[in-house]
Scaffold this active site. Structure first.
Site, PDB file in Angstrom:
ATOM      1  N   GLY A   1       0.822  -1.094   0.158  1.00 53.30           N
ATOM      2  CA  GLY A   1       0.102   0.080   0.130  1.00 53.30           C
ATOM      3  C   GLY A   1       1.001   1.319  -0.001  1.00 53.30           C
TER       4      GLY A   1
ATOM      5  N   SER B   1       2.669   2.102  -2.802  1.00 51.82           N
ATOM      6  CA  SER B   1       2.732   2.268  -4.282  1.00 51.82           C
ATOM      7  C   SER B   1       4.331   2.170  -4.738  1.00 51.82           C
ATOM      8  CB  SER B   1       2.394   3.751  -4.294  1.00 51.82           C
ATOM      9  OG  SER B   1       2.118   3.547  -5.883  1.00 51.82           O
TER      10      SER B   1
ATOM     11  N   ASP C   1      -1.213   7.532  -7.335  1.00 49.63           N
ATOM     12  CA  ASP C   1       0.047   7.302  -7.056  1.00 49.63           C
ATOM     13  C   ASP C   1       1.122   7.929  -8.009  1.00 49.63           C
ATOM     14  OD1 ASP C   1      -1.427   5.719  -5.236  1.00 49.63           O
ATOM     15  OD2 ASP C   1      -0.890   3.753  -6.085  1.00 49.63           O
TER      16      ASP C   1
END
Ligand code: ADP
Ligand code: MG
Length: 386
Positions: free
Chosen positions: A109, A111, A155
């Site tokens: 999480g 990225s 992201d």
């Protein structure tokens, strides 16, 4: 023979605004000093070669095949997808060796995927001018069209536009963004649950679809609504929709509002309010969006009971990965030790504790400023606990 060059793109932690990006709403990530580095050297054949230190694997493709490349459903798709988008945008890719190293934990999480995409784009561009917004959107297209993960723009955008001392508030429809300074008397601490449930990718796709269904239902009564970004809490509650779709839409609409409330609380240095909004965001992901899991729920429940912690929530796509916590600087050590001990006791897993230091977005790195990976791990705090 050209000399080696190095390009860097950071991972990120999203403070608030989860799953709002593909609904064209607001997000508030910070770029991390954990990053992916790609060292490039020219190649003597007419191919693009990639090596990932993390995977211990090599791939290579003839340059002329890149425009029509097909995904191989493995890690190198992130690089090849970016190469294909660049070629389609008219960039001539040179024969190169790309040597990839990263300290962004994969699938947590934070990225690592966008860090890989954006560092690949810079590596392939070799310093040639290219619009920075276009780099972010092109890398996102690589992930949606080539890797086939229907992600939003957050992201890739923060990997390009990250800021050294601030979070970035992004409007995912207009792509306007601005920096948001965080109060000085708080540290952002990520706790990696070290789990990633298989369900993650397919559930992500299902959530994207459920949001689409919500928009179709709301649009029938409110034609101006083009995405959940445009919907109000009243529309969600009044529109006849399957119950599960109502709950999904409620998360997105309330989460968008929480981003704005959090930005305003941060600007007023109101840590208590910031913490409350973190906790509300987590409960919304847990009960309405249903993207959490036992491990991260436990980490959040434990964190909010530890002195010095203002608030906690899961960050990232969900079903594992990291929580992000607002912790008073004097209590970081205590927080890390306590949460590690409690998680170990409950799940038998040592979590990684990561001090999140806001860092700048992607760029070329001068050769004498390349990090030594062993020194760089200073942001990773491993507490053995007592
Ligand atoms: P996250 O972006 O949260 O880390 P994703 O599932 O979106 O999780 O992306 C993780 C994937 O990205 C990995 O499974 C791998 O395919 C690819 N990846 C990321 N970093 C690297 C790396 N250094 N080397 C090779 N592949 C990587
Ligand atoms: Mg990713």
């Amino acid at each position: 023979m050209n000399s080696a060059r190095t390009f860097r793109a950071p991972g990120r932690v999203n403070l608030i605004g989860e799953h709002t990006d593909y609904n064209l709403g607001f997000v508030l990530p910070i770029a991390l000093d954990l990053a992916t580095y790609i060292e490039t050297r020219s190649a003597s054949d007419n191919r693009l070669h990639v090596h990932s230190a993390a995977k211990g694997e090599d791939r290579s493709w003839p340059l002329e095949s890149i425009a029509d490349a097909k995904p191989a459903h493995c890690w190198s798709d992130y690089v090849l997808g970016v190469a294909r988008e660049l070629v389609r945008a008219g960039v001539e890719i040179e024969p190169l060796h790309l040597d990839i190293r990263s300290d962004v934990p994969e699938g947590s999480g934070l990225s690592s995927s966008a860090a890989l995409e954006v560092s690949s784009a810079l590596a392939l561009l070799q310093g040639r001018h290219f619009s920075r917004v276009e780099i972010a959107t092109l890398c996102r297209r690589a992930e949606t069209d080539f890797v086939k993960m229907p992600c939003g723009i957050m992201d890739q955008f923060v990997a390009v536009f990250g800021h050294e001392h601030a979070a970035i508030r992004i409007d995912c429809r207009s792509l306007d963004y601005r920096t948001v300074e965080l109060p000085g008397n708080v540290e952002i601490v990520a706790v990696n649950s070290m789990v990633k449930h298989e369900l993650g990718a397919s559930a992500y796709r299902t959530r994207v679809e459920e949001c689409g269904i919500a928009v179709d239902c709301i649009k029938a009564f409110n034609p101006q609504v083009r995405s959940l970004r445009d919907a109000t809490p009243e529309m969600i509650e009044k529109t006849p929709m399957p119950r599960v779709v109502t709950r999904r839409a409620r998360h997105i609409v309330s989460e968008n509002l929480r981003v704005e409330l959090f930005v305003s609380a941060a600007e007023k240095k109101n840590l208590v309010r910031m913490g409350e909004l973190f906790n509300e965001s987590h409960r919304s992901m847990q009960h309405d969006y249903e993207i959490t899991c036992d491990e991260v729920d436990f980490l959040v429940d434990a964190a909010v009971g530890i002195s010095g912690c203002f608030g906690a929530r899961m960050t990232g796509g969900g079903f594992g990965g990291c929580t992000v916590n607002l912790v008073h600087p004097d209590f970081v050590q205590h927080f890390a030790e306590t949460i590690s001990a409690r998680y170990r006791e409950r799940f038998g897993i040592q979590p990684a504790i990561i001090r999140c230091i806001p860092s700048e977005g992607a760029s070329e790195v001068e050769q004498d400023k390349r990090p030594s990976f062993s020194e760089k791990n200073s942001t990773l705090l491993h507490y053995k606990g007592k």
